[in-house]
Design a protein around this motif. Structure first.
Motif, PDB file in Angstrom:
ATOM      1  N   GLU A  48       0.874  -1.128   0.027  1.00  0.00           N
ATOM      2  CA  GLU A  48      -0.068   0.001  -0.108  1.00  0.00           C
ATOM      3  C   GLU A  48       0.945   1.285  -0.136  1.00  0.00           C
ATOM      4  O   GLU A  48       0.612   2.296  -0.659  1.00  0.00           O
ATOM      5  N   VAL A  49       2.123   1.270   0.860  1.00  0.00           N
ATOM      6  CA  VAL A  49       2.938   2.379   0.633  1.00  0.00           C
ATOM      7  C   VAL A  49       3.299   2.649  -0.730  1.00  0.00           C
ATOM      8  O   VAL A  49       3.273   3.586  -1.315  1.00  0.00           O
ATOM      9  N   GLY A  50       3.854   1.376  -1.374  1.00  0.00           N
ATOM     10  CA  GLY A  50       4.460   1.596  -2.581  1.00  0.00           C
ATOM     11  C   GLY A  50       3.298   2.091  -3.616  1.00  0.00           C
ATOM     12  O   GLY A  50       3.671   2.842  -4.666  1.00  0.00           O
ATOM     13  N   GLY A  51       2.127   1.676  -3.516  1.00  0.00           N
ATOM     14  CA  GLY A  51       0.979   1.988  -4.391  1.00  0.00           C
ATOM     15  C   GLY A  51       0.759   3.348  -4.156  1.00  0.00           C
ATOM     16  O   GLY A  51       0.418   4.100  -5.199  1.00  0.00           O
ATOM     17  N   SER A  52       0.822   4.020  -3.187  1.00  0.00           N
ATOM     18  CA  SER A  52       0.539   5.283  -2.704  1.00  0.00           C
ATOM     19  C   SER A  52       1.668   6.203  -3.549  1.00  0.00           C
ATOM     20  O   SER A  52       1.470   7.053  -4.250  1.00  0.00           O
ATOM     21  N   ASP A  54       3.454   5.185  -5.800  1.00  0.00           N
ATOM     22  CA  ASP A  54       3.263   5.181  -7.458  1.00  0.00           C
ATOM     23  C   ASP A  54       2.131   5.926  -7.795  1.00  0.00           C
ATOM     24  O   ASP A  54       2.425   6.695  -9.066  1.00  0.00           O
ATOM     25  N   THR A  55       0.956   6.103  -7.404  1.00  0.00           N
ATOM     26  CA  THR A  55      -0.104   7.028  -7.749  1.00  0.00           C
ATOM     27  C   THR A  55       0.342   8.363  -7.770  1.00  0.00           C
ATOM     28  O   THR A  55      -0.234   8.975  -8.611  1.00  0.00           O
ATOM     29  N   ASP A  56       1.181   8.929  -6.775  1.00  0.00           N
ATOM     30  CA  ASP A  56       1.663   9.962  -6.606  1.00  0.00           C
ATOM     31  C   ASP A  56       2.641  10.484  -7.734  1.00  0.00           C
ATOM     32  O   ASP A  56       3.101  11.567  -7.727  1.00  0.00           O
ATOM     33  N   GLY A  57       3.042   9.621  -8.679  1.00  0.00           N
ATOM     34  CA  GLY A  57       4.093   9.711  -9.556  1.00  0.00           C
ATOM     35  C   GLY A  57       5.322   9.393  -9.260  1.00  0.00           C
ATOM     36  O   GLY A  57       6.447   9.971  -9.869  1.00  0.00           O
ATOM     37  N   GLN A  58       5.766   8.966  -8.051  1.00  0.00           N
ATOM     38  CA  GLN A  58       7.005   8.668  -7.220  1.00  0.00           C
ATOM     39  C   GLN A  58       7.448   7.164  -7.532  1.00  0.00           C
ATOM     40  O   GLN A  58       7.580   6.455  -6.682  1.00  0.00           O
ATOM     41  N   GLU A  59       7.536   6.905  -8.958  1.00  0.00           N
ATOM     42  CA  GLU A  59       7.913   5.535  -9.193  1.00  0.00           C
ATOM     43  C   GLU A  59       8.893   4.973  -8.674  1.00  0.00           C
ATOM     44  O   GLU A  59       8.897   3.517  -8.414  1.00  0.00           O
ATOM     45  N   GLU A  60      10.113   5.628  -8.767  1.00  0.00           N
ATOM     46  CA  GLU A  60      11.335   5.022  -8.367  1.00  0.00           C
ATOM     47  C   GLU A  60      11.209   4.644  -6.754  1.00  0.00           C
ATOM     48  O   GLU A  60      11.764   3.756  -6.263  1.00  0.00           O
ATOM     49  N   LYS A  61      10.547   5.398  -5.723  1.00  0.00           N
ATOM     50  CA  LYS A  61      10.147   4.869  -4.512  1.00  0.00           C
ATOM     51  C   LYS A  61       9.369   3.955  -4.442  1.00  0.00           C
ATOM     52  O   LYS A  61       9.742   3.083  -3.570  1.00  0.00           O
ATOM     53  N   ALA A  62       8.177   3.783  -5.341  1.00  0.00           N
ATOM     54  CA  ALA A  62       7.249   2.578  -5.352  1.00  0.00           C
ATOM     55  C   ALA A  62       8.043   1.157  -5.350  1.00  0.00           C
ATOM     56  O   ALA A  62       7.681   0.488  -4.848  1.00  0.00           O
ATOM     57  N   VAL A  63       8.828   1.381  -6.500  1.00  0.00           N
ATOM     58  CA  VAL A  63       9.593   0.139  -6.674  1.00  0.00           C
ATOM     59  C   VAL A  63      10.305  -0.609  -5.582  1.00  0.00           C
ATOM     60  O   VAL A  63       9.972  -1.907  -5.501  1.00  0.00           O
ATOM     61  N   GLY A  64      10.904  -0.127  -4.767  1.00  0.00           N
ATOM     62  CA  GLY A  64      11.555  -0.552  -3.523  1.00  0.00           C
ATOM     63  C   GLY A  64      10.465  -1.335  -2.451  1.00  0.00           C
ATOM     64  O   GLY A  64      10.781  -2.062  -2.071  1.00  0.00           O
ATOM     65  N   TYR A  65       9.363  -0.545  -2.628  1.00  0.00           N
ATOM     66  CA  TYR A  65       8.418  -1.033  -1.408  1.00  0.00           C
ATOM     67  C   TYR A  65       7.651  -2.199  -2.393  1.00  0.00           C
ATOM     68  O   TYR A  65       7.245  -3.359  -1.616  1.00  0.00           O
ATOM     69  N   TYR A  66       7.519  -2.425  -3.634  1.00  0.00           N
ATOM     70  CA  TYR A  66       6.731  -3.247  -4.056  1.00  0.00           C
ATOM     71  C   TYR A  66       7.902  -4.638  -4.255  1.00  0.00           C
ATOM     72  O   TYR A  66       7.132  -5.674  -3.936  1.00  0.00           O
ATOM     73  N   GLU A  67       9.058  -4.350  -4.322  1.00  0.00           N
ATOM     74  CA  GLU A  67      10.018  -5.488  -4.207  1.00  0.00           C
ATOM     75  C   GLU A  67      10.148  -6.101  -2.878  1.00  0.00           C
ATOM     76  O   GLU A  67      10.148  -7.274  -2.799  1.00  0.00           O
ATOM     77  N   ARG A  68       9.964  -5.156  -1.989  1.00  0.00           N
ATOM     78  CA  ARG A  68      10.193  -5.633  -0.402  1.00  0.00           C
ATOM     79  C   ARG A  68       8.602  -6.458  -0.170  1.00  0.00           C
ATOM     80  O   ARG A  68       8.639  -7.496   0.639  1.00  0.00           O
ATOM     81  N   ALA A  69       7.777  -5.996  -0.641  1.00  0.00           N
ATOM     82  CA  ALA A  69       6.406  -6.572  -0.366  1.00  0.00           C
ATOM     83  C   ALA A  69       6.223  -8.071  -1.136  1.00  0.00           C
ATOM     84  O   ALA A  69       5.714  -8.940  -0.468  1.00  0.00           O
ATOM     85  N   LEU A  70       6.651  -8.038  -2.349  1.00  0.00           N
ATOM     86  CA  LEU A  70       6.053  -9.218  -3.137  1.00  0.00           C
ATOM     87  C   LEU A  70       6.407 -10.674  -2.529  1.00  0.00           C
ATOM     88  O   LEU A  70       5.608 -11.468  -2.522  1.00  0.00           O
ATOM     89  N   PRO A  71       7.625 -11.075  -1.823  1.00  0.00           N
ATOM     90  CA  PRO A  71       7.752 -12.218  -1.465  1.00  0.00           C
ATOM     91  C   PRO A  71       6.774 -12.679  -0.342  1.00  0.00           C
ATOM     92  O   PRO A  71       6.625 -13.819  -0.031  1.00  0.00           O
ATOM     93  N   GLY A  72       6.028 -11.635   0.154  1.00  0.00           N
ATOM     94  CA  GLY A  72       5.201 -12.116   1.437  1.00  0.00           C
ATOM     95  C   GLY A  72       3.802 -11.876   0.916  1.00  0.00           C
ATOM     96  O   GLY A  72       2.891 -12.411   1.774  1.00  0.00           O
ATOM     97  N   LEU A  73       3.733 -11.569  -0.226  1.00  0.00           N
ATOM     98  CA  LEU A  73       2.038 -11.307  -0.738  1.00  0.00           C
ATOM     99  C   LEU A  73       1.617 -12.861  -1.366  1.00  0.00           C
ATOM    100  O   LEU A  73       2.399 -13.518  -1.723  1.00  0.00           O
TER     101      LEU A  73
END
Length: 166
Positions: A48-52, A54-73
């Motif tokens: 959700e942090v990554g998605g937020s 991302d929606t705000d246009g801060q894609e570089e920042k979003a990538v790290g959150y998505y990468e950290r989230a994926l193994p546990g989803l």
């Protein structure tokens, strides 16, 4: 520290998501960052942090959150995260990485039309326009149940195969 998605956490995330303003994402970002401090490393909150961002246009920042989230989803949240992650990589012109994400995601969630559509967008952006069109033609052949499409389904699939092979 919990990495689970409890009913209370689901309700909290849904409430925050319903209040978000796409034109002003900072309150949503702040909320989810605070929630992450309460639930460190929780993959669902990381997503959700990554998605937020991302929606705000801060894609570089979003990538790290998505990468950290994926193994546990898992399940639908993992599918959405893969789609958003792959799309974000495309927006960052990281086409090979984006295509790798979509290849994995489509293998894991073969019935997801949205993954296939966003994969086609990445193929198009990466200048694989024939493969992008082939992907969309197959979605049409697979999902559009009109008499006209059914009549020409073999031709649509044949054209998709030809385009994919170019």
């Amino acid at each position: 520290m919990t990495t689970e998605l409890t009913p209370d956490l689901v309700a909290t995330i849904e409430a925050a998501f319903s209040r978000r303003d796409r034109a002003n994402m900072q309150p949503t970002i702040d909320f989810f960052e605070a929630l992450l401090r309460e639930h460190p490393d929780n993959p669902y909150v990381l997503y959700e942090v990554g998605g937020s961002y991302d929606t705000d246009g801060q894609e570089e920042k979003a990538v790290g959150y998505y990468e950290r989230a994926l193994p546990g989803l898992s399940g639908e949240t993992k599918r959405r995260c893969l789609l958003q992650y792959g799309s974000t990589l495309r927006n960052l012109d990281r086409f090979d990485e984006s295509l790798a994400v979509f290849k994995q995601a489509c293998a894991e969630f073969p019935e997801s039309d949205s993954l296939r559509v966003f994969k086609a967008l990445t193929l198009h952006a990466a200048d694989h326009k024939d493969k992008a069109l082939a992907t969309l033609l197959l979605i049409i052949a697979d999902r559009l149940e009109t008499p006209e499409i059914k009549r020409y389904e073999a031709a649509i699939r044949g054209n998709a195969e030809y385009l994919a092979g170019l």
